[in-house]
Design an enzyme around this catalytic site. Structure first.
Site, PDB file in Angstrom:
ATOM      1  N   SER A  27       0.839  -1.174   0.058  1.00 52.37           N
ATOM      2  CA  SER A  27      -0.053  -0.086   0.020  1.00 52.37           C
ATOM      3  C   SER A  27       0.757   1.299  -0.021  1.00 52.37           C
ATOM      4  O   SER A  27       0.503   2.376   0.206  1.00 52.37           O
ATOM      5  CB  SER A  27      -0.718   0.129   1.109  1.00 52.37           C
ATOM      6  N   THR A  55     -40.481  25.251 -10.114  1.00 50.45           N
ATOM      7  CA  THR A  55     -40.539  23.975  -9.652  1.00 50.45           C
ATOM      8  C   THR A  55     -40.977  23.102 -10.975  1.00 50.45           C
ATOM      9  O   THR A  55     -41.370  23.887 -11.950  1.00 50.45           O
ATOM     10  CB  THR A  55     -41.933  23.719  -8.543  1.00 50.45           C
ATOM     11  N   HIS A  56     -40.306  22.063 -10.811  1.00 50.57           N
ATOM     12  CA  HIS A  56     -40.480  21.122 -12.127  1.00 50.57           C
ATOM     13  C   HIS A  56     -39.736  21.816 -13.429  1.00 50.57           C
ATOM     14  O   HIS A  56     -40.077  21.605 -14.472  1.00 50.57           O
ATOM     15  CB  HIS A  56     -41.903  21.054 -12.633  1.00 50.57           C
ATOM     16  N   SER A 106     -14.511  25.428 -27.740  1.00 53.26           N
ATOM     17  CA  SER A 106     -14.757  24.331 -28.631  1.00 53.26           C
ATOM     18  C   SER A 106     -13.599  24.250 -29.547  1.00 53.26           C
ATOM     19  O   SER A 106     -13.357  25.187 -30.098  1.00 53.26           O
ATOM     20  CB  SER A 106     -16.136  24.187 -29.323  1.00 53.26           C
ATOM     21  N   LYS A 158     -18.296  28.952 -29.374  1.00 55.83           N
ATOM     22  CA  LYS A 158     -18.977  28.267 -28.067  1.00 55.83           C
ATOM     23  C   LYS A 158     -18.156  28.718 -26.945  1.00 55.83           C
ATOM     24  O   LYS A 158     -16.853  29.111 -26.932  1.00 55.83           O
ATOM     25  CB  LYS A 158     -18.619  26.720 -28.313  1.00 55.83           C
ATOM     26  N   GLU A 186     -19.379  21.646 -15.129  1.00 56.57           N
ATOM     27  CA  GLU A 186     -19.634  20.280 -15.732  1.00 56.57           C
ATOM     28  C   GLU A 186     -19.069  19.095 -15.063  1.00 56.57           C
ATOM     29  O   GLU A 186     -19.328  18.017 -14.549  1.00 56.57           O
ATOM     30  CB  GLU A 186     -19.590  20.320 -17.032  1.00 56.57           C
TER      31      GLU A 186
HETATM   32  N1  ARG Z   1      -1.340  -1.418   5.084  1.00 50.69           N
HETATM   33  C1  ARG Z   1      -2.105  -1.953   6.119  1.00 50.69           C
HETATM   34  C2  ARG Z   1      -3.369  -1.179   5.982  1.00 50.69           C
HETATM   35  O1  ARG Z   1      -3.536  -0.088   5.334  1.00 50.69           O
HETATM   36  C3  ARG Z   1      -1.614  -1.570   7.506  1.00 50.69           C
HETATM   37  C4  ARG Z   1      -1.977  -2.714   8.429  1.00 50.69           C
HETATM   38  C5  ARG Z   1      -1.444  -3.867   8.203  1.00 50.69           C
HETATM   39  N2  ARG Z   1      -1.788  -4.970   9.351  1.00 50.69           N
HETATM   40  C6  ARG Z   1      -1.642  -6.279   9.291  1.00 50.69           C
HETATM   41  N3  ARG Z   1      -2.305  -6.804   9.984  1.00 50.69           N
HETATM   42  N4  ARG Z   1      -1.337  -6.517   8.027  1.00 50.69           N
HETATM   43  O2  ARG Z   1      -4.535  -1.690   6.348  1.00 50.69           O
END
Ligand code: ARG
Length: 438
Positions: free
Chosen positions: A22, A153-154, A275, A281, A288
């Site tokens: 992560s 409204t509407h 555009s 345009k 948007e």
């Molecule tokens: N990268 C993990 C998370 O974001 C951290 C916690 C990891 N814990 C574990 N028991 N592997 O959730």
């Protein structure tokens, strides 16, 4: 590089390592992770789990790391499992074996829980500030344009309102959004640090110290709840979704109002684009995009609700999926509020065109009924009489106020000369509780 591995007989598969990591997204939590560690070290020293000098050495190194991350000297890159591994491994490289004592009485489960909670807290507070700026901008713009316009409204012309009242409706919405965030901030402000992996720790630690140090009201009462709670992520994502819904409705109004059909406002060139083929345009892209990005924030809320729905207590790796969706929503909401703020502050309001539009569409029909009621006619009957007046006007291509008294009398002889003042569009706003809109 990871913090575990001793009980494994085989090396982790490279694809799995990538899949599991992560670090590419949770590096956002780098500073919070160190701040959490600094509080943890302080507590470990107070509880005699680290000596004073050990505590000082770790603290100094962590503070250096924090400063180096801020300046960019310490780069958040490399082959790490997550930000917690990065910080611990970097610390250990810096001060040697002592770095390995940092994780005493802590799990990555309570660590990530406290980091994300602190990050969410800061971001939610920043979002309330951005909303307050937007509220002020809406208020300023509204006060400058107490001009009359058709209210709908509407999406059908209904009654006369003021541009001011219309914009201030959004002030009301965004003010409640601020209150919602403040309430979420109150509820979420409990510290999970010290809950351990799920069951606390055999060490005699003091969770009050870390809770106070990190600005939480108290530690979690229940360890299992502490490590597995992501309610606050869901609550903030819900609040963000509501903010986006409000921004999207306002965007839709700006898109409509800036069209040639309405010509009520002109969006500043800075927030419009052209555009590539149609030279005339000017497109309301900023509005948007806000409307479009609303979908992605709703998506995160749905995604996160789905991630959490079947998880048995306590921590499950599924929960690592909270971050990307949450971070993306934070970035999206912040940029949308800022863009809306600028779009409103630079918006050109075409008071005259709005006033002209009031003329068509029988926007004073309800007031004609009110007039008849003031002369003693029951409202339901008055409603019927005005219906006939409207048909007469349609057939003769006239506005109600353009009818002569004789024409009115063809339908009801209760109508007198005073009708014209009663149903004058500017006058209408002086009557009863309509004064509030001025
Ligand atoms: N990268 C993990 C998370 O974001 C951290 C916690 C990891 N814990 C574990 N028991 N592997 O959730």
């Amino acid at each position: 590089m990871k913090l575990w591995g001793a009980r494994f007989r085989k090396e982790e598969n490279e694809l799995m390592e990538d899949f599991n990591s992560s670090f590419s997204f949770d590096s956002r939590l780098a500073e919070k992770d160190i701040i959490g560690s600094l509080a943890h070290v302080k507590m470990l020293v107070k509880c005699n789990l680290l000596t004073q000098s050990e505590g000082e050495e770790i603290t100094e190194a962590l503070k250096e790391m924090l400063a180096d991350i801020k300046t960019g000297k310490l780069k958040l890159e490399g082959d790490f499992e997550d930000i917690h591994s990065f910080n611990e491994i970097t610390l250990t490289k810096k001060i040697g074996e002592l770095g390995k004592k940092l994780h005493t009485a802590r799990s990555r489960n309570d660590q990530v829980a406290v980091d994300l909670r602190m990050y969410a807290r800061d971001e939610a507070m920043e979002i309330t500030e951005l909303l307050n700026d937007l509220i002020e901008t809406l208020d300023d713009k509204a006060k400058k344009h107490p001009s009359i316009m058709p209210g709908y409204t509407h999406l059908q012309r209904a009654q006369v309102v003021t541009f001011k009242h219309h914009l201030l409706a959004y002030k009301g919405m965004f003010s409640r959004d601020v209150e919602r965030l403040e309430s979420a901030l109150e509820i979420m402000n409990i510290s999970p640090l010290g809950c351990g992996a799920l069951a606390g720790t055999t060490h005699t630690i003091d969770r009050e110290i870390t809770a106070e140090e990190l600005g939480f009201y108290s530690p979690f009462e229940n360890y299992m709840d502490g490590v597995s709670d992501r309610d606050y992520v869901l609550e903030l994502l819900s609040d963000f979704s509501i903010i986006m819904m409000h921004l999207s409705r306002l965007s839709e109004e700006l898109i409509l109002w800036s069209s040639q059909e309405f010509r009520f406002v002109e969006i500043d060139d800075n927030y419009s684009t052209g555009s590539s083929i149609m030279p005339q345009k000017k497109n309301p892209d900023a509005a948007e995009l806000i409307r479009g990005k609303t979908g992605r924030v709703y998506g995160s809320l749905m995604g996160m609700l789905t991630v959490m729905k079947g998880l048995p207590l306590t921590y499950n790796k599924d929960m690592q999926e909270d971050k990307e969706m949450f971070f993306d929503s934070i970035d999206t909401v912040k940029s949308c509020i800022m863009i809306m703020d600028r779009m409103i502050s630079t918006l050109k309001v075409n008071d005259e065109n709005m006033k002209k539009s009031v003329k068509g569409g029988f926007l004073n029909a309800t007031e004609v009924a009110d007039y008849l009621v003031s002369k003693g006619m029951p409202f339901r009957d008055a409603h019927g009489v005005v219906g006939q007046i409207v048909i007469y006007c349609e057939d003769n291509d006239k506005a109600i106020e353009d009818l002569s008294l004789e024409e009115f009398h063809k339908i009801s002889d209760m109508i007198g000369e005073d009708i014209y003042k009663f149903i004058d569009y500017d006058e209408i706003l002086n009557k009863g509780i309509k004064k509030l809109m001025k």
